[in-house]
Design an enzyme around this catalytic site. Structure first.
Site, PDB file in Angstrom:
ATOM      1  N   THR A 142      26.816  30.811 -23.472  1.00 17.96           N
ATOM      2  CA  THR A 142      26.201  30.639 -24.959  1.00 17.96           C
ATOM      3  C   THR A 142      27.534  30.076 -25.432  1.00 17.96           C
ATOM      4  O   THR A 142      28.696  30.188 -24.925  1.00 17.96           O
ATOM      5  CB  THR A 142      26.103  31.830 -25.749  1.00 17.96           C
ATOM      6  OG1 THR A 142      24.935  32.582 -25.168  1.00 17.96           O
ATOM      7  CG2 THR A 142      26.003  31.730 -27.218  1.00 17.96           C
ATOM      8  N   ARG A 170      10.918  33.768 -23.036  1.00 15.45           N
ATOM      9  CA  ARG A 170      11.795  34.673 -23.208  1.00 15.45           C
ATOM     10  C   ARG A 170      12.594  34.323 -24.392  1.00 15.45           C
ATOM     11  O   ARG A 170      12.981  33.252 -24.700  1.00 15.45           O
ATOM     12  CB  ARG A 170      12.596  35.046 -21.879  1.00 15.45           C
ATOM     13  CG  ARG A 170      13.835  36.060 -22.053  1.00 15.45           C
ATOM     14  CD  ARG A 170      15.051  35.423 -22.335  1.00 15.45           C
ATOM     15  NE  ARG A 170      16.241  36.177 -22.371  1.00 15.45           N
ATOM     16  CZ  ARG A 170      17.543  36.033 -22.690  1.00 15.45           C
ATOM     17  NH1 ARG A 170      17.957  34.521 -22.995  1.00 15.45           N
ATOM     18  NH2 ARG A 170      18.474  36.957 -22.615  1.00 15.45           N
ATOM     19  N   GLY A 172      16.176  35.616 -26.192  1.00 14.49           N
ATOM     20  CA  GLY A 172      17.352  36.193 -26.089  1.00 14.49           C
ATOM     21  C   GLY A 172      18.031  36.741 -27.354  1.00 14.49           C
ATOM     22  O   GLY A 172      17.343  36.731 -28.290  1.00 14.49           O
ATOM     23  N   ASP A 173      19.425  36.998 -27.496  1.00 15.11           N
ATOM     24  CA  ASP A 173      19.912  37.399 -28.569  1.00 15.11           C
ATOM     25  C   ASP A 173      20.489  36.445 -29.518  1.00 15.11           C
ATOM     26  O   ASP A 173      20.713  36.596 -30.854  1.00 15.11           O
ATOM     27  CB  ASP A 173      21.317  38.351 -28.170  1.00 15.11           C
ATOM     28  CG  ASP A 173      22.412  37.316 -27.333  1.00 15.11           C
ATOM     29  OD1 ASP A 173      21.828  36.843 -26.483  1.00 15.11           O
ATOM     30  OD2 ASP A 173      23.334  37.098 -27.902  1.00 15.11           O
ATOM     31  N   GLY A 193      26.682  36.922 -23.857  1.00 17.01           N
ATOM     32  CA  GLY A 193      26.511  37.638 -22.497  1.00 17.01           C
ATOM     33  C   GLY A 193      24.953  38.006 -22.409  1.00 17.01           C
ATOM     34  O   GLY A 193      24.015  37.114 -23.111  1.00 17.01           O
ATOM     35  N   GLY A 195      21.719  38.724 -23.049  1.00 12.33           N
ATOM     36  CA  GLY A 195      20.903  38.887 -24.103  1.00 12.33           C
ATOM     37  C   GLY A 195      20.154  40.166 -24.637  1.00 12.33           C
ATOM     38  O   GLY A 195      20.035  40.639 -25.679  1.00 12.33           O
TER      39      GLY A 195
HETATM   40  N1  GLY Z   1      23.284  35.514 -24.648  1.00 13.48           N
HETATM   41  C1  GLY Z   1      22.388  34.328 -24.242  1.00 13.48           C
HETATM   42  C2  GLY Z   1      21.039  34.863 -24.062  1.00 13.48           C
HETATM   43  O1  GLY Z   1      20.982  35.934 -23.566  1.00 13.48           O
HETATM   44  O2  GLY Z   1      19.976  34.103 -23.917  1.00 13.48           O
END
Ligand code: GLY
Length: 264
Positions: A142, A170, A172-173, A193, A195
């Site tokens: 990221t 999916r 992520g964070d 990191g 997510g």
């Molecule tokens: N931190 C990025 C993701 O998990 O997609």
């Protein structure tokens, strides 16, 4: 209110190609923009665009393939005056952070997938196939930039192709407020990191609350608490943060290039 201008940025948690000097270029660009009078949002977006355009980072042009070979990009931006914009799994958009930023003053906060692309078309955001690249084991995941401008306003911009080896649907964070990012009037935090682990922990919000509390004496203390107490097992995770005074800081439980600047 006047404040010392400051920038902090990261280039992704996890090992990967040498990225420190590329990251420094984005921090330098943001600091030059601030000195020439740009707002926190303008400087954060421009620095994030530089990182999205640099194929060494897993974001924008260098976004990693999902397991079906697609390149679907997430990005987010939040400001200390309470605005937020985020896009999830955007196709054909080399600079998703610009679309997220375009949402800051809309009455919707977030858009996903094809709908996000249709909205971006209506707003004139360039549509172009993103080349992307195959995941490399342990590659950084990221980019994130936090900026404080001379008025004390803060903005946090993040962008990613998503963690490696994830399916096309999916989430992520990075596009989830409180997980991959959090900003209020006093503090701004961005995570990088794995997510799933970051999201389970609501990491950015909780680290921000800790940094804001009497229990905590520094940004580093709050980030250390977050990485040690909220992250389970060996998940690779990193954080950057800035408050309304002083320099930005970064901390990670794995490799994470980060860089900061503060006005003299
Ligand atoms: N931190 C990025 C993701 O998990 O997609």
């Amino acid at each position: 209110m006047t404040a010392k201008m400051a920038v902090v940025a990261h280039g992704g948690a996890g090992p990967g190609p040498e990225r420190q000097s590329n990251l420094q270029a984005a921090v330098d660009a943001a600091s030059r923009l601030l000195v020439s009078g740009a707002s926190a949002v303008e400087a954060a977006v421009e620095a994030c665009v530089i990182l999205e355009d640099d194929p060494v980072f897993n974001a924008g042009t260098g976004g990693v393939f999902r397991i079906d070979g697609s390149v679907l990009l997430d990005a987010s931006i939040q400001t200390s005056d309470g605005r937020v914009g985020f896009v999830i799994a955007m196709p054909d958009t080399p600079n998703p952070i610009k679309v997220a930023a375009d949402l800051l003053d809309e009455n919707i906060n977030g858009l996903a997938g094809e709908g996000a692309r249709i909205w971006a078309d209506e707003r004139g955001h360039p549509k172009r196939e993103v080349e992307g690249r195959a995941p490399i084991e342990g590659d950084g995941d990221t980019v994130g930039v936090i900026v404080r401008d001379s008025t004390g306003s803060m903005a946090c911009a993040t962008s990613t192709g998503g963690c490696s080896h994830r399916p096309p649907g999916r989430v992520g964070d990075v596009p989830l407020p409180g997980s991959g990012f959090w900003v209020n009037e006093r503090i701004a935090v961005a995570a990088t990191g794995e997510g799933e682990e970051i999201t389970r922990a609501l990491l950015s919000y909780r680290v921000g609350e800790m940094a804001d509390s009497d229990e905590c004496h520094s940004l580093e203390d709050a980030m250390k608490w977050g990485l040690e107490k909220l992250i389970q097992g060996k998940a690779p995770v990193g954080l950057i943060a800035i408050s309304s005074v002083g320099p930005g800081a970064g901390l990670s439980n794995t490799e994470m290039p980060w860089a900061s600047w503060i006005e003299d």
